[in-house]
Design a protein around this motif. Structure first.
Motif, PDB file in Angstrom:
ATOM      1  N   ARG A 104      -3.559   0.707  -3.011  1.00 32.50           N
ATOM      2  CA  ARG A 104      -2.797  -0.499  -3.336  1.00 32.50           C
ATOM      3  C   ARG A 104      -1.804  -0.201  -4.460  1.00 32.50           C
ATOM      4  NH1 ARG A 104      -3.989  -5.525  -2.008  1.00 32.50           N
ATOM      5  NH2 ARG A 104      -6.182  -5.068  -1.649  1.00 32.50           N
ATOM      6  N   VAL A 105      -0.575  -0.661  -4.294  1.00 31.70           N
ATOM      7  CA  VAL A 105       0.429  -0.538  -5.351  1.00 31.70           C
ATOM      8  C   VAL A 105       0.078  -1.586  -6.417  1.00 31.70           C
ATOM      9  CG1 VAL A 105       2.873  -0.736  -5.928  1.00 31.70           C
ATOM     10  CG2 VAL A 105       2.177   0.330  -3.759  1.00 31.70           C
ATOM     11  N   VAL A 133     -11.203  -2.712  -3.586  1.00 32.23           N
ATOM     12  CA  VAL A 133     -10.029  -3.581  -3.438  1.00 32.23           C
ATOM     13  C   VAL A 133      -8.714  -2.812  -3.486  1.00 32.23           C
ATOM     14  CG1 VAL A 133     -11.188  -5.633  -4.300  1.00 32.23           C
ATOM     15  CG2 VAL A 133      -9.935  -4.178  -5.888  1.00 32.23           C
ATOM     16  N   ASN A 134      -8.739  -1.565  -3.932  1.00 32.79           N
ATOM     17  CA  ASN A 134      -7.503  -0.790  -4.062  1.00 32.79           C
ATOM     18  C   ASN A 134      -7.399   0.373  -3.089  1.00 32.79           C
ATOM     19  OD1 ASN A 134      -6.448  -2.388  -6.183  1.00 32.79           O
ATOM     20  ND2 ASN A 134      -7.860  -1.394  -7.577  1.00 32.79           N
ATOM     21  N   THR A 135      -8.327   0.470  -2.120  1.00 28.36           N
ATOM     22  CA  THR A 135      -8.297   1.557  -1.145  1.00 28.36           C
ATOM     23  C   THR A 135      -8.412   1.001   0.262  1.00 28.36           C
ATOM     24  OG1 THR A 135      -9.408   2.992  -2.758  1.00 28.36           O
ATOM     25  CG2 THR A 135      -9.373   3.749  -0.485  1.00 28.36           C
ATOM     26  N   PHE A 136      -7.505   1.436   1.123  1.00 25.56           N
ATOM     27  CA  PHE A 136      -7.438   1.027   2.523  1.00 25.56           C
ATOM     28  C   PHE A 136      -7.581   2.314   3.334  1.00 25.56           C
ATOM     29  CE2 PHE A 136      -4.047  -0.577   5.780  1.00 25.56           C
ATOM     30  CZ  PHE A 136      -5.010  -1.034   6.640  1.00 25.56           C
ATOM     31  N   SER A 137      -8.757   2.528   3.898  1.00 25.23           N
ATOM     32  CA  SER A 137      -9.052   3.735   4.658  1.00 25.23           C
ATOM     33  C   SER A 137      -9.022   3.368   6.135  1.00 25.23           C
ATOM     34  CB  SER A 137     -10.430   4.252   4.247  1.00 25.23           C
ATOM     35  OG  SER A 137     -10.775   5.376   5.007  1.00 25.23           O
ATOM     36  N   LEU A 138      -8.300   4.132   6.949  1.00 24.45           N
ATOM     37  CA  LEU A 138      -8.145   3.746   8.341  1.00 24.45           C
ATOM     38  C   LEU A 138      -8.069   4.934   9.279  1.00 24.45           C
ATOM     39  CD1 LEU A 138      -4.947   4.195   9.422  1.00 24.45           C
ATOM     40  CD2 LEU A 138      -4.572   2.392   7.764  1.00 24.45           C
ATOM     41  N   ALA A 158      -7.787  16.762  -3.622  1.00 23.00           N
ATOM     42  CA  ALA A 158      -7.026  15.807  -4.426  1.00 23.00           C
ATOM     43  C   ALA A 158      -6.175  14.942  -3.504  1.00 23.00           C
ATOM     44  CB  ALA A 158      -6.139  16.534  -5.413  1.00 23.00           C
ATOM     45  N   GLN A 159      -6.003  13.692  -3.891  1.00 27.98           N
ATOM     46  CA  GLN A 159      -5.112  12.808  -3.159  1.00 27.98           C
ATOM     47  C   GLN A 159      -3.789  12.743  -3.899  1.00 27.98           C
ATOM     48  OE1 GLN A 159      -7.126   9.066  -2.648  1.00 27.98           O
ATOM     49  NE2 GLN A 159      -8.166   9.798  -0.822  1.00 27.98           N
ATOM     50  N   VAL A 160      -2.721  12.963  -3.151  1.00 30.53           N
ATOM     51  CA  VAL A 160      -1.374  12.970  -3.708  1.00 30.53           C
ATOM     52  C   VAL A 160      -0.590  11.838  -3.051  1.00 30.53           C
ATOM     53  CG1 VAL A 160       0.723  14.345  -3.974  1.00 30.53           C
ATOM     54  CG2 VAL A 160      -1.520  15.474  -3.993  1.00 30.53           C
ATOM     55  N   ALA A 161       0.106  11.067  -3.864  1.00 35.98           N
ATOM     56  CA  ALA A 161       0.885   9.941  -3.334  1.00 35.98           C
ATOM     57  C   ALA A 161       2.062  10.439  -2.505  1.00 35.98           C
ATOM     58  CB  ALA A 161       1.391   9.073  -4.486  1.00 35.98           C
ATOM     59  N   ARG A 162       2.257   9.824  -1.372  1.00 35.24           N
ATOM     60  CA  ARG A 162       3.392  10.109  -0.496  1.00 35.24           C
ATOM     61  C   ARG A 162       4.402   8.973  -0.667  1.00 35.24           C
ATOM     62  NH1 ARG A 162       3.217  10.393   6.130  1.00 35.24           N
ATOM     63  NH2 ARG A 162       5.363  11.104   6.331  1.00 35.24           N
ATOM     64  N   PRO A 163       5.689   9.231  -0.523  1.00 36.23           N
ATOM     65  CA  PRO A 163       6.675   8.150  -0.685  1.00 36.23           C
ATOM     66  C   PRO A 163       6.794   7.265   0.560  1.00 36.23           C
ATOM     67  CG  PRO A 163       7.807  10.205  -0.274  1.00 36.23           C
ATOM     68  CD  PRO A 163       6.340  10.540  -0.363  1.00 36.23           C
ATOM     69  N   ARG A 164       5.648   6.804   1.061  1.00 31.86           N
ATOM     70  CA  ARG A 164       5.590   5.908   2.213  1.00 31.86           C
ATOM     71  C   ARG A 164       4.763   4.694   1.817  1.00 31.86           C
ATOM     72  NH1 ARG A 164       4.801   7.813   8.253  1.00 31.86           N
ATOM     73  NH2 ARG A 164       7.021   8.055   7.891  1.00 31.86           N
ATOM     74  N   TYR A 165       5.275   3.508   2.154  1.00 30.90           N
ATOM     75  CA  TYR A 165       4.648   2.249   1.757  1.00 30.90           C
ATOM     76  C   TYR A 165       4.427   1.380   2.984  1.00 30.90           C
ATOM     77  CZ  TYR A 165       6.097   3.890  -2.761  1.00 30.90           C
ATOM     78  OH  TYR A 165       6.254   4.664  -3.881  1.00 30.90           O
ATOM     79  N   TRP A 186       0.829  -1.197   0.000  1.00 29.15           N
ATOM     80  CA  TRP A 186       0.000   0.000   0.000  1.00 29.15           C
ATOM     81  C   TRP A 186       0.871   1.257   0.000  1.00 29.15           C
ATOM     82  CZ3 TRP A 186      -5.154  -0.912  -0.352  1.00 29.15           C
ATOM     83  CH2 TRP A 186      -5.598  -2.199  -0.006  1.00 29.15           C
ATOM     84  N   GLN A 187       0.435   2.292  -0.704  1.00 27.98           N
ATOM     85  CA  GLN A 187       1.125   3.584  -0.701  1.00 27.98           C
ATOM     86  C   GLN A 187       0.232   4.609  -0.025  1.00 27.98           C
ATOM     87  OE1 GLN A 187       2.326   5.210  -4.511  1.00 27.98           O
ATOM     88  NE2 GLN A 187       3.768   6.594  -3.511  1.00 27.98           N
ATOM     89  N   GLN A 188       0.823   5.359   0.904  1.00 27.10           N
ATOM     90  CA  GLN A 188       0.036   6.349   1.632  1.00 27.10           C
ATOM     91  C   GLN A 188      -0.290   7.544   0.749  1.00 27.10           C
ATOM     92  OE1 GLN A 188       1.876   8.034   5.148  1.00 27.10           O
ATOM     93  NE2 GLN A 188      -0.122   8.367   6.091  1.00 27.10           N
ATOM     94  N   MET A 189      -1.498   8.053   0.913  1.00 26.63           N
ATOM     95  CA  MET A 189      -1.961   9.216   0.166  1.00 26.63           C
ATOM     96  C   MET A 189      -2.147  10.383   1.139  1.00 26.63           C
ATOM     97  SD  MET A 189      -2.084   7.724  -2.729  1.00 26.63           S
ATOM     98  CE  MET A 189      -2.883   8.873  -3.824  1.00 26.63           C
ATOM     99  N   LEU A 190      -1.831  11.580   0.654  1.00 27.09           N
ATOM    100  CA  LEU A 190      -2.120  12.796   1.409  1.00 27.09           C
ATOM    101  C   LEU A 190      -3.287  13.483   0.720  1.00 27.09           C
ATOM    102  CD1 LEU A 190       1.464  14.200   2.042  1.00 27.09           C
ATOM    103  CD2 LEU A 190      -0.022  13.010   3.645  1.00 27.09           C
ATOM    104  N   THR A 191      -4.185  14.015   1.509  1.00 25.05           N
ATOM    105  CA  THR A 191      -5.327  14.716   0.939  1.00 25.05           C
ATOM    106  C   THR A 191      -5.037  16.210   0.982  1.00 25.05           C
ATOM    107  OG1 THR A 191      -6.803  12.976   1.689  1.00 25.05           O
ATOM    108  CG2 THR A 191      -7.813  15.079   1.114  1.00 25.05           C
ATOM    109  N   ASN A 192      -5.020  16.828  -0.191  1.00 23.70           N
ATOM    110  CA  ASN A 192      -4.778  18.265  -0.305  1.00 23.70           C
ATOM    111  C   ASN A 192      -6.057  18.969  -0.733  1.00 23.70           C
ATOM    112  OD1 ASN A 192      -2.088  17.972   0.319  1.00 23.70           O
ATOM    113  ND2 ASN A 192      -1.408  17.952  -1.796  1.00 23.70           N
ATOM    114  N   GLU A 193      -6.306  20.118  -0.144  1.00 27.15           N
ATOM    115  CA  GLU A 193      -7.433  20.938  -0.567  1.00 27.15           C
ATOM    116  C   GLU A 193      -6.891  22.216  -1.190  1.00 27.15           C
ATOM    117  OE1 GLU A 193     -10.178  21.610   2.616  1.00 27.15           O
ATOM    118  OE2 GLU A 193     -10.892  19.546   2.566  1.00 27.15           O
TER     119      GLU A 193
END
Length: 171
Positions: free
Chosen positions: A165-166, A137-142, A63-70, A44-51
């Motif tokens: 999900r990557v 199947v491609n989103t993990f919300s927590l 918008a969701q922007v990919a963060r370099p965290r897995y 999984w790759q973490q997403m940041l939510t930007n407004e």
């Protein structure tokens, strides 16, 4: 003699049938490869939510922007979190920043047992509670909360995160 032979043949047939069913169920229960998983197990790759507010219209865009965290969640009950960091020279370094084991408790609660957390050593040996959903199947919300009350961010409030999900690269 015919009765004994018939009983033997029926017993043999039943054993063969049960053995084939056992093999079928064993093959059905084989773990799916990490990359092919459609459940919690995966990369999984973490997403940041930007407004962003449009100055002309005043509308707010999210918008969701990919963060370099897995986050890698393995089928064997282990997990780790890894960062990819670019240094001043432009070289990318990958670092494991957090790892441990996990248990699924109920339908939407995962308890992570933190073995080592390099950015916050006070979390070592403690639990993190993760309430999660898989909207698709491609989103993990927590939401997570650390099981320690020590003025550590995330220890007194539930913190939200979104992970995607990557995917397997296909041309």
């Amino acid at each position: 003699m015919k009765t004994t032979l018939s009983l033997f043949a029926a017993a043999f047939g039943a054993m063969a049938f049960l053995a084939s069913c056992a093999n079928d169920s064993a093959s059905a229960e084989k773990p799916v490869h990490l990359v092919e998983s459609s459940g919690l197990v995966g990369i999984w790759q973490q997403m940041l939510t930007n407004e962003v507010v449009d100055e002309e219209t005043g509308l707010t865009f999210t918008a969701q922007v990919a963060r370099p965290r897995y986050k890698v969640i393995m089928a064997d009950g282990t997990y780790y979190i890894m960062d990819a960091v670019t240094d001043a020279a432009g070289v990318v370094h990958s670092n494991i920043v957090h790892y441990g084991t996990y248990d699924i408790v109920g339908d939407t609660l995962q308890v992570e047992h933190i073995e080592c957390c390099s950015f916050e050593p006070r979390l070592n040996g403690h639990d993190s509670y993760v309430r999660y959903t898989l909207p698709d199947v491609n989103t993990f919300s927590l939401y997570f909360k650390f099981g320690i009350e020590d003025e550590i961010p995330g220890s007194t409030e539930w913190t939200p995160e979104i992970w995607k999900r990557v995917q397997l690269f296909e041309k």
